[in-house]
Design a protein around this motif. Structure first.
Motif, PDB file in Angstrom:
ATOM      1  N   VAL A  32      99.003  42.168 144.083  1.00 60.33           N
ATOM      2  CA  VAL A  32      98.241  40.957 143.758  1.00 60.33           C
ATOM      3  C   VAL A  32      98.578  40.490 142.345  1.00 60.33           C
ATOM      4  N   TYR A  33      98.626  41.421 141.412  1.00 55.46           N
ATOM      5  CA  TYR A  33      98.973  41.053 140.033  1.00 55.46           C
ATOM      6  C   TYR A  33     100.383  40.458 139.979  1.00 55.46           C
ATOM      7  N   ASN A  34     101.344  41.105 140.628  1.00 48.66           N
ATOM      8  CA  ASN A  34     102.729  40.618 140.608  1.00 48.66           C
ATOM      9  C   ASN A  34     102.844  39.213 141.191  1.00 48.66           C
ATOM     10  N   LEU A  35     102.127  38.963 142.269  1.00 47.78           N
ATOM     11  CA  LEU A  35     102.140  37.631 142.861  1.00 47.78           C
ATOM     12  C   LEU A  35     101.572  36.609 141.871  1.00 47.78           C
ATOM     13  N   ALA A  36     100.444  36.937 141.274  1.00 51.94           N
ATOM     14  CA  ALA A  36      99.818  36.035 140.302  1.00 51.94           C
ATOM     15  C   ALA A  36     100.728  35.825 139.096  1.00 51.94           C
ATOM     16  N   PHE A  37     101.367  36.882 138.645  1.00 47.57           N
ATOM     17  CA  PHE A  37     102.255  36.764 137.482  1.00 47.57           C
ATOM     18  C   PHE A  37     103.452  35.887 137.805  1.00 47.57           C
ATOM     19  N   GLN A  44      98.129  37.549 130.844  1.00 49.92           N
ATOM     20  CA  GLN A  44      96.685  37.392 130.739  1.00 49.92           C
ATOM     21  C   GLN A  44      96.138  36.533 131.887  1.00 49.92           C
ATOM     22  N   ASP A  45      96.793  35.428 132.188  1.00 43.96           N
ATOM     23  CA  ASP A  45      96.365  34.568 133.292  1.00 43.96           C
ATOM     24  C   ASP A  45      96.480  35.297 134.624  1.00 43.96           C
ATOM     25  N   ALA A  46      97.562  36.062 134.785  1.00 42.01           N
ATOM     26  CA  ALA A  46      97.764  36.807 136.030  1.00 42.01           C
ATOM     27  C   ALA A  46      96.669  37.862 136.216  1.00 42.01           C
ATOM     28  N   GLU A  47      96.292  38.534 135.140  1.00 42.58           N
ATOM     29  CA  GLU A  47      95.214  39.526 135.227  1.00 42.58           C
ATOM     30  C   GLU A  47      93.902  38.857 135.631  1.00 42.58           C
ATOM     31  N   GLU A  48      93.627  37.705 135.041  1.00 38.95           N
ATOM     32  CA  GLU A  48      92.399  36.976 135.366  1.00 38.95           C
ATOM     33  C   GLU A  48      92.383  36.534 136.826  1.00 38.95           C
ATOM     34  N   VAL A  49      93.486  35.979 137.292  1.00 39.73           N
ATOM     35  CA  VAL A  49      93.573  35.525 138.684  1.00 39.73           C
ATOM     36  C   VAL A  49      93.495  36.711 139.643  1.00 39.73           C
ATOM     37  N   ALA A  50      94.145  37.820 139.308  1.00 38.12           N
ATOM     38  CA  ALA A  50      94.090  39.003 140.169  1.00 38.12           C
ATOM     39  C   ALA A  50      92.651  39.505 140.283  1.00 38.12           C
ATOM     40  N   GLN A  51      91.973  39.580 139.161  1.00 37.82           N
ATOM     41  CA  GLN A  51      90.580  40.039 139.172  1.00 37.82           C
ATOM     42  C   GLN A  51      89.703  39.078 139.979  1.00 37.82           C
ATOM     43  N   ALA A  82      95.312  31.176 142.276  1.00 33.89           N
ATOM     44  CA  ALA A  82      96.320  30.815 141.271  1.00 33.89           C
ATOM     45  C   ALA A  82      96.552  29.303 141.240  1.00 33.89           C
ATOM     46  N   LEU A  83      96.621  28.682 142.408  1.00 30.53           N
ATOM     47  CA  LEU A  83      96.813  27.226 142.440  1.00 30.53           C
ATOM     48  C   LEU A  83      95.631  26.509 141.799  1.00 30.53           C
ATOM     49  N   THR A  84      94.430  26.956 142.067  1.00 31.15           N
ATOM     50  CA  THR A  84      93.239  26.376 141.445  1.00 31.15           C
ATOM     51  C   THR A  84      93.297  26.559 139.929  1.00 31.15           C
TER      52      THR A  84
END
Length: 187
Positions: A32-37, A44-51, A82-84
């Motif tokens: 999930v983190y890798n996809l968001a990243f 930081q954004d990827a961590e937030e979106v993953a959470q 992530a899109l949002t």
């Protein structure tokens, strides 16, 4: 690919054993983190979106349909989250970020195959960063995370035919960006 253990754990969570959700988070957190990243390009954004994605999945676990894999479902949630996030960020900044200029001291006719693995990866990352977020996501899902066309379609809500066409077009764009980067021209 469907995982029966995921289904058992989900049932336990729905029956009140909320600590069982840790298994789900642990099993999917890196993916999930890798996809968001890949989509956001920022740790930081990827961590937030993953959470946020895991929280949304937990809150909506009763809506999960067991005919699909939980992995595909959480990817879909991550994709939408992530899109949002990107839309919100674009509104806040009120302008799209410009793509940086890439200049490299490579000869014009140097093919990618003669570069070492580290250099190839760097150039591919630069070319990927030139793509729009949604395009970057499709390439990431299909090639880097090795999802099937069917899984990509399910995650993104596109038809299989649309996924195939989009990936084909994105590959051509990616090749164009890569050629420009290798020649040391501006993107």
């Amino acid at each position: 690919m469907k995982n029966e253990l995921d289904d058992i754990v989900i049932e336990k969570v729905l029956q009140g054993n909320t600590s069982a959700y840790e298994y789900i988070v642990h099993r999917y957190q890196d993916k999930v983190y890798n996809l968001a990243f890949r989509l956001l390009g920022n740790q930081q954004d990827a961590e937030e979106v993953a959470q946020d994605s895991f929280v949304k999945a937990y809150r909506n676990l009763s809506k999960f349909h067991y005919n699909a894999s939980f992995g595909t479902w959480i990817y879909r949630i991550t994709y939408n989250t992530a899109l949002t996030f990107l839309k919100k960020r674009a509104l806040e900044t009120s302008s799209l970020a410009t793509i940086e200029e890439y200049q490299h001291p490579l000869s014009e006719d140097l093919p990618l195959s003669t570069l070492d693995k580290k250099e190839r990866k760097r150039f591919l990352e630069e070319a990927l960063s030139c793509l729009k977020e949604e395009s970057r996501l499709l390439i990431t899902l299909f090639y880097l995370q090795e999802k099937s066309v069917e899984e990509v379609a399910e995650i993104t809500g596109m038809t299989k035919a649309n996924v195939k066409v989009r990936i084909h077009r994105i590959r051509k764009q990616l090749q164009g960006h890569l050629m420009i980067i290798l020649k040391g021209e501006e993107v």
